[in-house]
Motif scaffolding. Structure first.
Motif: not given
Length: 86
Positions: A9-11, A16-17, A56-59
């Protein structure tokens, strides 16, 4: 989890950021152009929401992929620390 790692999910999270970063630059330009405060506040709310959703997605991704029943005491402590950001 202090060692480097990458999730699938990181890419998407980075993309998004980067969009939020561009949006924030636009807000700065709005302020410099003396746009109405209501317009600026509306756009700031959108930036804040985008960043909150990314966090929130990262966590959630971290919780789904990095922790399991065999997690160490250190990993459990990290879980407790990271959930305070939700």
């Amino acid at each position: 989890m202090t060692k480097p790692h990458r999730h699938a999910s990181h890419p998407k999270l980075v993309a998004r950021l980067k969009r939020a970063e561009g949006h924030l630059r636009s807000v700065v330009e709005m302020i410099e152009a003396e746009r109405p405060c209501l317009e600026v506040a509306t756009q700031l709310q959108a930036v804040e929401s985008a960043i909150r959703n990314a966090k929130q997605a990262l966590i959630h991704d971290h919780l789904d992929h990095c922790l399991d029943a065999d997690s160490s005491e250190h990993d459990r402590a990290e879980l407790k620390a990271i959930t305070r950001f939700l």
